[in-house]
Design an enzyme around this catalytic site. Structure first.
Site, mmCIF file in Angstrom:
data_model
loop_
_atom_site.group_PDB
_atom_site.id
_atom_site.type_symbol
_atom_site.label_atom_id
_atom_site.label_comp_id
_atom_site.label_asym_id
_atom_site.label_seq_id
_atom_site.Cartn_x
_atom_site.Cartn_y
_atom_site.Cartn_z
ATOM 1 N N LYS A 147 98.164 31.601 73.788
ATOM 2 C CA LYS A 147 99.323 30.676 73.498
ATOM 3 C C LYS A 147 98.893 29.286 74.113
ATOM 4 O O LYS A 147 98.118 29.351 74.971
ATOM 5 C CB LYS A 147 100.617 31.031 74.012
ATOM 6 C CG LYS A 147 100.520 30.781 75.557
ATOM 7 C CD LYS A 147 102.147 31.353 76.197
ATOM 8 C CE LYS A 147 101.890 31.139 77.516
ATOM 9 N NZ LYS A 147 102.138 30.013 78.163
ATOM 10 N N HIS A 177 101.563 37.966 77.177
ATOM 11 C CA HIS A 177 101.179 39.140 78.208
ATOM 12 C C HIS A 177 102.593 39.555 78.470
ATOM 13 O O HIS A 177 102.696 40.865 78.947
ATOM 14 C CB HIS A 177 100.672 38.451 79.201
ATOM 15 C CG HIS A 177 101.457 37.468 80.432
ATOM 16 N ND1 HIS A 177 101.580 36.128 79.855
ATOM 17 C CD2 HIS A 177 101.938 37.987 81.405
ATOM 18 C CE1 HIS A 177 102.487 35.851 80.992
ATOM 19 N NE2 HIS A 177 102.778 36.778 81.911
ATOM 20 N N LYS A 181 103.788 44.218 79.399
ATOM 21 C CA LYS A 181 104.590 44.530 80.675
ATOM 22 C C LYS A 181 105.080 46.066 80.248
ATOM 23 O O LYS A 181 105.652 46.200 79.273
ATOM 24 C CB LYS A 181 105.481 43.525 80.902
ATOM 25 C CG LYS A 181 105.055 42.276 81.664
ATOM 26 C CD LYS A 181 106.168 41.379 82.111
ATOM 27 C CE LYS A 181 105.789 39.985 82.365
ATOM 28 N NZ LYS A 181 105.003 39.768 83.670
ATOM 29 N N GLU A 215 111.688 31.518 87.711
ATOM 30 C CA GLU A 215 110.364 31.499 88.458
ATOM 31 C C GLU A 215 110.712 30.737 89.720
ATOM 32 O O GLU A 215 111.249 29.831 89.621
ATOM 33 C CB GLU A 215 109.446 30.888 87.817
ATOM 34 C CG GLU A 215 108.979 31.711 86.408
ATOM 35 C CD GLU A 215 107.628 31.047 85.761
ATOM 36 O OE1 GLU A 215 106.536 31.665 86.193
ATOM 37 O OE2 GLU A 215 107.855 30.139 84.914
ATOM 38 N N ASP A 234 106.540 26.749 76.626
ATOM 39 C CA ASP A 234 105.766 27.384 77.468
ATOM 40 C C ASP A 234 106.421 28.841 77.594
ATOM 41 O O ASP A 234 105.614 29.825 77.711
ATOM 42 C CB ASP A 234 105.542 26.907 78.873
ATOM 43 C CG ASP A 234 104.762 27.631 79.911
ATOM 44 O OD1 ASP A 234 103.663 28.157 79.430
ATOM 45 O OD2 ASP A 234 104.777 27.670 81.027
ATOM 46 N N HIS A 239 107.517 33.898 75.427
ATOM 47 C CA HIS A 239 108.020 35.228 76.099
ATOM 48 C C HIS A 239 109.307 35.651 75.856
ATOM 49 O O HIS A 239 109.566 36.827 75.401
ATOM 50 C CB HIS A 239 107.781 35.037 77.698
ATOM 51 C CG HIS A 239 106.277 34.567 77.915
ATOM 52 N ND1 HIS A 239 105.099 35.057 77.330
ATOM 53 C CD2 HIS A 239 105.677 33.759 78.640
ATOM 54 C CE1 HIS A 239 104.054 34.384 77.794
ATOM 55 N NE2 HIS A 239 104.506 33.866 78.789
ATOM 56 N N LYS A 325 111.112 26.799 86.306
ATOM 57 C CA LYS A 325 110.275 26.517 87.397
ATOM 58 C C LYS A 325 110.963 26.131 88.740
ATOM 59 O O LYS A 325 112.222 25.580 88.742
ATOM 60 C CB LYS A 325 109.216 25.475 87.309
ATOM 61 C CG LYS A 325 108.499 25.821 86.183
ATOM 62 C CD LYS A 325 107.310 27.177 86.137
ATOM 63 C CE LYS A 325 106.576 26.938 85.002
ATOM 64 N NZ LYS A 325 106.078 28.346 84.743
#
Ligand code: BG6
Length: 474
Positions: A147, A177, A181, A215, A234, A239, A325
């Protein structure tokens, strides 16, 4: 299952992703006995960053030592190291790469599969793909694409067109990714292998769904990438929407790549366009003074939004997504909140206190993850007092986790096996850009938030009358 013999080419072999994930991940696969019986890994980068074979081996050893789950020692490491070589490549000057791949193929023998991993910035995708066609390596090849898959619908289409000119969709592995998981994959088992959950997994019983990925880390020096991207592109378009696809899909007719991805795609088709009025964008205090960040930057480092799925299963059930973030915790949590029972027969039940604490199913997909069912029980004693209680499944309590693979490892293995189930498909990605278009065209202004907090003002209001499961109810 062990894949057939392979030559893997890592473009961006000296970059961050190769160092943190790909090289340690490939070594872990080798240690776990999951690499092909014969394989070679050819690192590649532009000539200006070229390494000798030995320097690449040293680079890999350091990467594995720093980021790997297994130390680079013993016979396993020697065997892995011997499979590494390097070949520089620039458009129009790819002989070193071609030589290295030919040599690797001779060493493997026969006609090994070719797997090209494009761990390069998006601007380089086109030139690498075209180069592979020019030097005649593309046939027999599969390509793993990192990505971001474009930045909007038009750029995603252009990227697909470039890739499809060389690799048809069956050979394109767009990696996300999160789909590698363990607990995300387990959503399929939880829903479709049990008669217990699926019958209540719909609008008749569920009041709302939360997909929450706060995060703790900031942008970690990635200003150049992040400034042009922001958290929505992002994290959400990739995701969080992919997880939503797994949570919301209809049962596939078979557990196979086409059927699974068809059902995920159907969810995306039913997603209503994102309404900017249902989006909170935030930026952490101090972001604008990070090196490489525009002092007047409008890039969001936080986003919370509501999306709706307009189909028979989910109409009227809001899905709340949040990620950012520099927040209070680093977590990965999906919460399905169930409706209250029709009849309030417990006169002493303090509804104000338990309102947000009745039935919830919580999937925590941190590594290694857990699943919690929260329900109300009677507190022992003469009065009918209710308290919330949890039934918890923790992977680490039930399994030795010996065979557990990290997200990237699982997906690298699946790509060698040719299994596209956990990879994203071009029609799905394009649809996600389509539903994102109203927000991209008209983003609400970013609101500041303190580092270590849970986001800006308005994050709680977005979800009212409900409340976020994190942080105080976990
Ligand atoms: C990456 C994003 O894809 O995922 C990063 O680019 C983010 O910004 C990361 O930090 C999160 O992944 P994980 O698996 O650590 O939650």
């Amino acid at each position: 299952p062990v894949p057939g013999n392979h030559v893997i080419v890592l473009f961006g072999a000296t970059g961050d992703l190769a160092r943190r994930k790909l090289l340690p991940g490939l070594f872990h696969l080798a240690k776990a006995g999951l690499m092909p019986s014969r394989y070679r890994i050819v690192g590649s980068a532009p000539a200006q960053a070229a390494l000798t074979d030995d320097a690449f081996r040293e680079h890999a050893r350091r990467a594995v030592r720093e980021f790997g789950s297994a130390q680079p020692e013993g016979a396993a490491w020697q065997e892995f190291e011997a499979a590494l070589s390097f070949g520089a490549a620039d458009p129009g000057a790819a002989e070193p790469l071609l030589d290295a791949v030919r040599r690797a193929e001779r060493e493997v023998g026969g006609e090994p599969g070719r797997l090209f991993h494009l761990a390069v910035p998006p601007v380089a995708f086109t030139s690498v793909v075209e180069m592979l066609a020019d030097i005649g390596l593309a046939d027999r090849g599969r390509v793993i694409v990192e990505k971001p898959f474009g930045t909007d619908l038009a750029s995603a289409r252009a990227l697909d067109a470039t890739i499809h000119a060389v690799f048809d969709e069956t050979r394109v592995f767009r990696i996300d990714h999160f789909l590698g998981k363990e607990s995300v994959d387990n959503i399929l088992a939880l829903r479709f292998a049990n008669g217990l959950f699926e019958p209540v997994w719909n609008r008749d019983h569920i009041s709302h769904v939360q997909i929450d990925v706060p995060e703790r880390i900031g942008i970690e020096g990635r200003a150049r990438f992040f400034e042009g991207t922001g958290t929505f592109r992002d994290m959400v378009v990739t995701h969080l929407f992919q997880i939503l696809g797994f949570v919301a899909m209809e049962p596939p007719t078979r557990l196979a790549a086409r059927e699974l991805r068809d059902e995920k795609e159907n969810v995306f088709q039913s997603l209503l366009p994102v309404d900017p009025a249902h989006v909170v964008r935030g930026q952490y205090d101090g972001y604008r003074t990070e090196p490489g960040v525009d002092p007047a930057s409008d890039t969001e480092t936080f986003v919370a939004l509501r999306v709706d799925i307009d189909n028979w299963r989910w109409a009227g059930v809001p899905f709340y997504l949040r990620t950012g973030k520099s927040l209070g915790q680093g977590r990965h949590v999906v919460t399905l909140a169930f409706k209250e029972p029709a009849l309030r027969m417990f006169p002493d039940l303090d509804h104000a206190r338990t309102h947000t604490r009745h039935n919830e199913l919580v999937i925590d997909f941190d590594d290694p993850g857990s699943i919690t069912v929260r329900f109300l029980v009677k507190e022992p004693g003469p009065a009918m007092r209710l308290e919330p209680a949890d039934m918890v499944f923790r992977y680490a309590d039930s399994f030795a986790m010996r065979h557990a693979l990290e997200g990237y490892e699982r997906l690298l293995l699946d790509a060698m096996l040719g299994d596209q189930s956990l990879f994203t498909r071009s029609d799905g990605i394009e649809r996600l850009w389509e539903v994102s278009a109203p927000l991209l065209a008209d983003p609400p202004p970013v609101r500041p938030y303190a580092q270590g907090s849970w986001g800006p003002d308005g994050t709680g209001r977005l979800i009212e009358p409900h409340r976020w499961y994190l942080p105080d109810r976990s």
